[in-house]
Design a protein around this motif. Structure first.
Motif, PDB file in Angstrom:
ATOM      1  N   PRO A 121       0.909  -1.314   0.174  1.00 41.26           N
ATOM      2  CA  PRO A 121      -0.037  -0.017   0.052  1.00 41.26           C
ATOM      3  C   PRO A 121       0.626   1.367   0.026  1.00 41.26           C
ATOM      4  CG  PRO A 121      -0.837  -1.500   1.468  1.00 41.26           C
ATOM      5  CD  PRO A 121       0.305  -2.213   0.968  1.00 41.26           C
ATOM      6  N   ALA A 122       2.010   1.387   0.917  1.00 40.45           N
ATOM      7  CA  ALA A 122       2.714   2.453   0.821  1.00 40.45           C
ATOM      8  C   ALA A 122       3.502   2.771  -0.369  1.00 40.45           C
ATOM      9  CB  ALA A 122       3.691   2.302   2.095  1.00 40.45           C
ATOM     10  N   ALA A 123       4.067   1.567  -1.175  1.00 34.81           N
ATOM     11  CA  ALA A 123       4.613   1.733  -2.268  1.00 34.81           C
ATOM     12  C   ALA A 123       3.886   2.160  -3.359  1.00 34.81           C
ATOM     13  CB  ALA A 123       5.230   0.331  -2.752  1.00 34.81           C
ATOM     14  N   ILE A 124       2.224   1.731  -3.278  1.00 35.28           N
ATOM     15  CA  ILE A 124       1.610   2.342  -4.314  1.00 35.28           C
ATOM     16  C   ILE A 124       1.299   3.807  -4.240  1.00 35.28           C
ATOM     17  CG2 ILE A 124      -0.837   2.316  -5.121  1.00 35.28           C
ATOM     18  CD1 ILE A 124      -0.934  -0.776  -4.432  1.00 35.28           C
ATOM     19  N   ILE A 125       1.030   4.359  -2.959  1.00 32.10           N
ATOM     20  CA  ILE A 125       1.402   5.658  -2.798  1.00 32.10           C
ATOM     21  C   ILE A 125       2.344   6.517  -3.034  1.00 32.10           C
ATOM     22  CG2 ILE A 125       0.853   7.448  -1.057  1.00 32.10           C
ATOM     23  CD1 ILE A 125      -0.890   5.422   0.451  1.00 32.10           C
ATOM     24  N   TRP A 126       3.474   6.068  -3.009  1.00 29.59           N
ATOM     25  CA  TRP A 126       4.675   6.759  -3.430  1.00 29.59           C
ATOM     26  C   TRP A 126       5.002   6.478  -4.673  1.00 29.59           C
ATOM     27  CZ3 TRP A 126       7.397   3.921   1.207  1.00 29.59           C
ATOM     28  CH2 TRP A 126       7.493   4.422   2.440  1.00 29.59           C
ATOM     29  N   PHE A 127       4.900   5.267  -5.486  1.00 28.77           N
ATOM     30  CA  PHE A 127       5.207   5.270  -6.691  1.00 28.77           C
ATOM     31  C   PHE A 127       4.234   5.173  -7.747  1.00 28.77           C
ATOM     32  CE2 PHE A 127       8.304   3.438  -3.804  1.00 28.77           C
ATOM     33  CZ  PHE A 127       9.479   4.242  -4.064  1.00 28.77           C
ATOM     34  N   GLY A 128       2.903   4.670  -7.335  1.00 27.94           N
ATOM     35  CA  GLY A 128       1.622   4.831  -8.264  1.00 27.94           C
ATOM     36  C   GLY A 128       1.893   3.294  -8.678  1.00 27.94           C
ATOM     37  N   LEU A 129       1.009   2.902  -9.688  1.00 27.46           N
ATOM     38  CA  LEU A 129       0.836   1.593 -10.321  1.00 27.46           C
ATOM     39  C   LEU A 129       2.053   1.707 -11.448  1.00 27.46           C
ATOM     40  CD1 LEU A 129      -3.100   1.248 -10.333  1.00 27.46           C
ATOM     41  CD2 LEU A 129      -1.426   0.335  -8.942  1.00 27.46           C
ATOM     42  N   SER A 130       3.174   1.471 -10.819  1.00 25.18           N
ATOM     43  CA  SER A 130       4.236   1.357 -11.902  1.00 25.18           C
ATOM     44  C   SER A 130       5.144   0.115 -11.260  1.00 25.18           C
ATOM     45  CB  SER A 130       5.117   2.547 -11.736  1.00 25.18           C
ATOM     46  OG  SER A 130       5.732   2.976 -10.571  1.00 25.18           O
ATOM     47  N   ASP A 131       6.172  -0.233 -12.245  1.00 23.14           N
ATOM     48  CA  ASP A 131       7.061  -1.267 -11.902  1.00 23.14           C
ATOM     49  C   ASP A 131       7.972  -0.814 -10.723  1.00 23.14           C
ATOM     50  OD1 ASP A 131       6.286  -2.792 -13.856  1.00 23.14           O
ATOM     51  OD2 ASP A 131       7.943  -2.422 -15.393  1.00 23.14           O
ATOM     52  N   ALA A 132       8.092   0.625 -10.520  1.00 18.52           N
ATOM     53  CA  ALA A 132       9.117   0.881  -9.210  1.00 18.52           C
ATOM     54  C   ALA A 132       8.285   0.290  -7.972  1.00 18.52           C
ATOM     55  CB  ALA A 132       8.977   2.557  -9.269  1.00 18.52           C
ATOM     56  N   THR A 133       7.027   0.256  -7.931  1.00 20.10           N
ATOM     57  CA  THR A 133       6.216  -0.196  -6.767  1.00 20.10           C
ATOM     58  C   THR A 133       6.608  -1.757  -6.428  1.00 20.10           C
ATOM     59  OG1 THR A 133       4.318   1.096  -7.042  1.00 20.10           O
ATOM     60  CG2 THR A 133       4.035  -0.875  -5.694  1.00 20.10           C
ATOM     61  N   VAL A 134       6.691  -2.449  -7.743  1.00 21.43           N
ATOM     62  CA  VAL A 134       7.252  -3.812  -7.346  1.00 21.43           C
ATOM     63  C   VAL A 134       8.436  -4.143  -7.077  1.00 21.43           C
ATOM     64  CG1 VAL A 134       7.578  -6.053  -8.610  1.00 21.43           C
ATOM     65  CG2 VAL A 134       5.395  -4.531  -9.344  1.00 21.43           C
ATOM     66  N   TYR A 135       9.447  -3.264  -7.505  1.00 22.70           N
ATOM     67  CA  TYR A 135      10.850  -3.427  -7.321  1.00 22.70           C
ATOM     68  C   TYR A 135      11.063  -2.965  -5.859  1.00 22.70           C
ATOM     69  CZ  TYR A 135      12.191  -4.363 -12.124  1.00 22.70           C
ATOM     70  OH  TYR A 135      12.321  -5.075 -13.280  1.00 22.70           O
ATOM     71  N   PHE A 136      10.329  -1.964  -5.526  1.00 21.42           N
ATOM     72  CA  PHE A 136      10.737  -1.350  -3.974  1.00 21.42           C
ATOM     73  C   PHE A 136      10.310  -2.589  -3.293  1.00 21.42           C
ATOM     74  CE2 PHE A 136       8.785   0.323  -0.194  1.00 21.42           C
ATOM     75  CZ  PHE A 136       9.919   1.302   0.286  1.00 21.42           C
ATOM     76  N   VAL A 137       9.085  -3.368  -3.291  1.00 22.66           N
ATOM     77  CA  VAL A 137       8.707  -4.673  -2.568  1.00 22.66           C
ATOM     78  C   VAL A 137       9.805  -5.580  -2.369  1.00 22.66           C
ATOM     79  CG1 VAL A 137       6.818  -5.996  -2.089  1.00 22.66           C
ATOM     80  CG2 VAL A 137       6.140  -3.770  -2.696  1.00 22.66           C
ATOM     81  N   ILE A 138      10.102  -5.839  -3.593  1.00 19.07           N
ATOM     82  CA  ILE A 138      11.190  -6.787  -3.743  1.00 19.07           C
ATOM     83  C   ILE A 138      12.453  -6.691  -3.077  1.00 19.07           C
ATOM     84  CG2 ILE A 138      12.835  -7.952  -5.430  1.00 19.07           C
ATOM     85  CD1 ILE A 138      10.731  -7.524  -7.683  1.00 19.07           C
ATOM     86  N   LEU A 139      12.930  -5.248  -2.985  1.00 19.60           N
ATOM     87  CA  LEU A 139      14.147  -4.919  -2.329  1.00 19.60           C
ATOM     88  C   LEU A 139      14.016  -4.948  -0.934  1.00 19.60           C
ATOM     89  CD1 LEU A 139      15.296  -1.903  -4.341  1.00 19.60           C
ATOM     90  CD2 LEU A 139      15.979  -3.967  -4.421  1.00 19.60           C
ATOM     91  N   MET A 140      12.723  -4.543  -0.297  1.00 18.92           N
ATOM     92  CA  MET A 140      12.368  -4.453   1.116  1.00 18.92           C
ATOM     93  C   MET A 140      12.329  -6.110   1.542  1.00 18.92           C
ATOM     94  SD  MET A 140      12.920  -1.427   1.867  1.00 18.92           S
ATOM     95  CE  MET A 140      12.277  -1.540   3.629  1.00 18.92           C
ATOM     96  N   GLY A 141      11.785  -7.045   0.670  1.00 17.46           N
ATOM     97  CA  GLY A 141      11.864  -8.304   1.038  1.00 17.46           C
ATOM     98  C   GLY A 141      13.215  -9.080   0.975  1.00 17.46           C
ATOM     99  N   ALA A 142      14.245  -8.785   0.082  1.00 22.72           N
ATOM    100  CA  ALA A 142      15.473  -9.323  -0.022  1.00 22.72           C
ATOM    101  C   ALA A 142      16.401  -8.944   0.667  1.00 22.72           C
ATOM    102  CB  ALA A 142      15.606  -9.501  -1.568  1.00 22.72           C
ATOM    103  N   ILE A 143      16.437  -7.643   0.760  1.00 18.35           N
ATOM    104  CA  ILE A 143      17.978  -7.086   1.562  1.00 18.35           C
ATOM    105  C   ILE A 143      18.127  -7.392   2.856  1.00 18.35           C
ATOM    106  CG2 ILE A 143      19.004  -4.663   1.899  1.00 18.35           C
ATOM    107  CD1 ILE A 143      17.849  -3.616  -0.492  1.00 18.35           C
ATOM    108  N   PRO A 144      17.261  -7.375   3.560  1.00 16.50           N
ATOM    109  CA  PRO A 144      17.483  -7.799   5.128  1.00 16.50           C
ATOM    110  C   PRO A 144      17.981  -9.002   5.248  1.00 16.50           C
ATOM    111  CG  PRO A 144      15.367  -6.576   4.881  1.00 16.50           C
ATOM    112  CD  PRO A 144      15.731  -6.709   3.405  1.00 16.50           C
ATOM    113  N   SER A 145      17.447  -9.955   4.390  1.00 16.09           N
ATOM    114  CA  SER A 145      17.837 -11.505   4.359  1.00 16.09           C
ATOM    115  C   SER A 145      19.190 -11.668   4.006  1.00 16.09           C
ATOM    116  CB  SER A 145      17.072 -12.303   3.539  1.00 16.09           C
ATOM    117  OG  SER A 145      15.741 -12.350   4.012  1.00 16.09           O
ATOM    118  N   ILE A 146      19.671 -10.978   2.764  1.00 21.36           N
ATOM    119  CA  ILE A 146      21.027 -10.903   2.361  1.00 21.36           C
ATOM    120  C   ILE A 146      22.031 -10.423   3.384  1.00 21.36           C
ATOM    121  CG2 ILE A 146      22.568  -9.854   0.761  1.00 21.36           C
ATOM    122  CD1 ILE A 146      20.427 -10.048  -1.412  1.00 21.36           C
ATOM    123  N   VAL A 147      21.751  -9.132   4.044  1.00 22.30           N
ATOM    124  CA  VAL A 147      22.349  -8.582   4.976  1.00 22.30           C
ATOM    125  C   VAL A 147      22.861  -9.403   6.314  1.00 22.30           C
ATOM    126  CG1 VAL A 147      22.553  -6.533   6.720  1.00 22.30           C
ATOM    127  CG2 VAL A 147      22.020  -6.223   4.410  1.00 22.30           C
TER     128      VAL A 147
END
Length: 294
Positions: A142-168
């Motif tokens: 929901p926050a990503a849709i508000i920030w980036f709208g219905l665009s691929d940036a929303t999808v990539y933001f959610v992916i990064l927030m899911g993957a980066i903590p696990s890698i770190v």
């Protein structure tokens, strides 16, 4: 027999036994047998599950819209393939998943090294990183849709927030298990702090780092599906999550189950083709498994 000759024979026998234990040839199998050993068990299990599924449909005779048969699910996937929707969905989701995961590696690896080297920063940010790893990625949609709208940036933001903590966290866990003697040797040889991090700690932490990458990919794939299911329309392309949500709206359970199985299959395939061989090669290079093991 003289005592020295007997002692020499015992030493030779012991040496031969140790060499045999360390030899890869003891457990090495032919390539065909090795492939069959890895491929056959999942195929047999899949065939057994399909047989049980089909048997239930035949015996219980449920409503097709509530419990479709394997043939109906396969037919739904065939229809999607014939229309071109299936190819588009697979290509879109794989492209997003791979690109998002690579960006997560580029961001997460130096961040993990930084936290490992700067202890006060790790004490401050460590709990936050662990909390982000626990937080369901779908909560960011929901926050990503508000920030980036219905665009691929929303999808990539959610992916990064899911993957980066696990890698770190995977990298930090691996670095925590590096023997301190390695750092001392590097310091004695004149290595800088950056060289200690990149040329000593990072290579030595590979088991934990690879485990973090595997978990990071799993979170990437899950986050991607969640984002595609919720964020539809706009300039967002047609992915597997969109296909799953579209099938739900049409109440097409066969297509829903087919898409779920396809998402599961792609995740398993990535594990078998990329992370499985990578992990085995790493462990084999460190002498932790023999040539034909696992």
């Amino acid at each position: 027999m003289p005592a020295d000759t007997l002692e020499k024979d015992e030493l030779d026998t012991l040496s031969a036994g140790l060499d045999r234990l360390q030899s890869d040839d003891v457990t090495r199998r032919s390539p065909v047998r090795e492939v069959l050993a890895k491929v056959l068990p999942p195929i047999i299990l899949l065939a057994a599950l399909l047989a049980v599924w089909q048997l239930y449909v035949v015996v219980a005779n449920p409503r097709p819209d509530r419990a479709p048969s394997p043939a109906q699910v396969l037919g739904a996937l065939g229809d999607a393939w014939a229309s071109g929707r299936l190819q588009e969905a697979i290509a879109t989701s794989l492209e997003r998943g791979v690109i998002g995961f690579l960006i997560a590696i580029i961001v997460g690896t130096p961040l993990g090294l930084l936290l490992a080297e700067v202890r006060p920063l790790r004490r401050a940010a460590g709990p936050l990183i662990s909390g982000l790893q626990v937080l369901p990625s779908v909560a960011w949609v929901p926050a990503a849709i508000i920030w980036f709208g219905l665009s691929d940036a929303t999808v990539y933001f959610v992916i990064l927030m899911g993957a980066i903590p696990s890698i770190v966290n995977g990298l930090l866990s691996g670095i925590d298990q590096v023997p301190p003697q390695l750092r001392r040797v590097g310091t004695v040889l004149g290595a800088t702090r950056w060289q200690l991090a990149t040329q000593v700690a990072l290579p030595a932490s590979l088991p934990g780092y690879v485990a973090g990458l595997k978990q990071g990919w799993a979170f990437s794939w899950r986050s991607l599906m969640a984002a595609e299911i919720i964020a539809t329309g706009g300039s967002i392309g047609f992915g597997l999550g969109s296909m799953l949500d579209q099938s739900r709206e049409l109440a097409d359970l066969a297509a829903v189950l087919g898409t779920i199985i396809l998402i599961l299959g792609i995740g398993i395939l990535i594990e078998l083709v990329i992370f499985g061989p990578l992990e085995r090669r790493m462990l084999r290079g460190r002498g932790l498994i023999l040539g034909g093991a696992r």
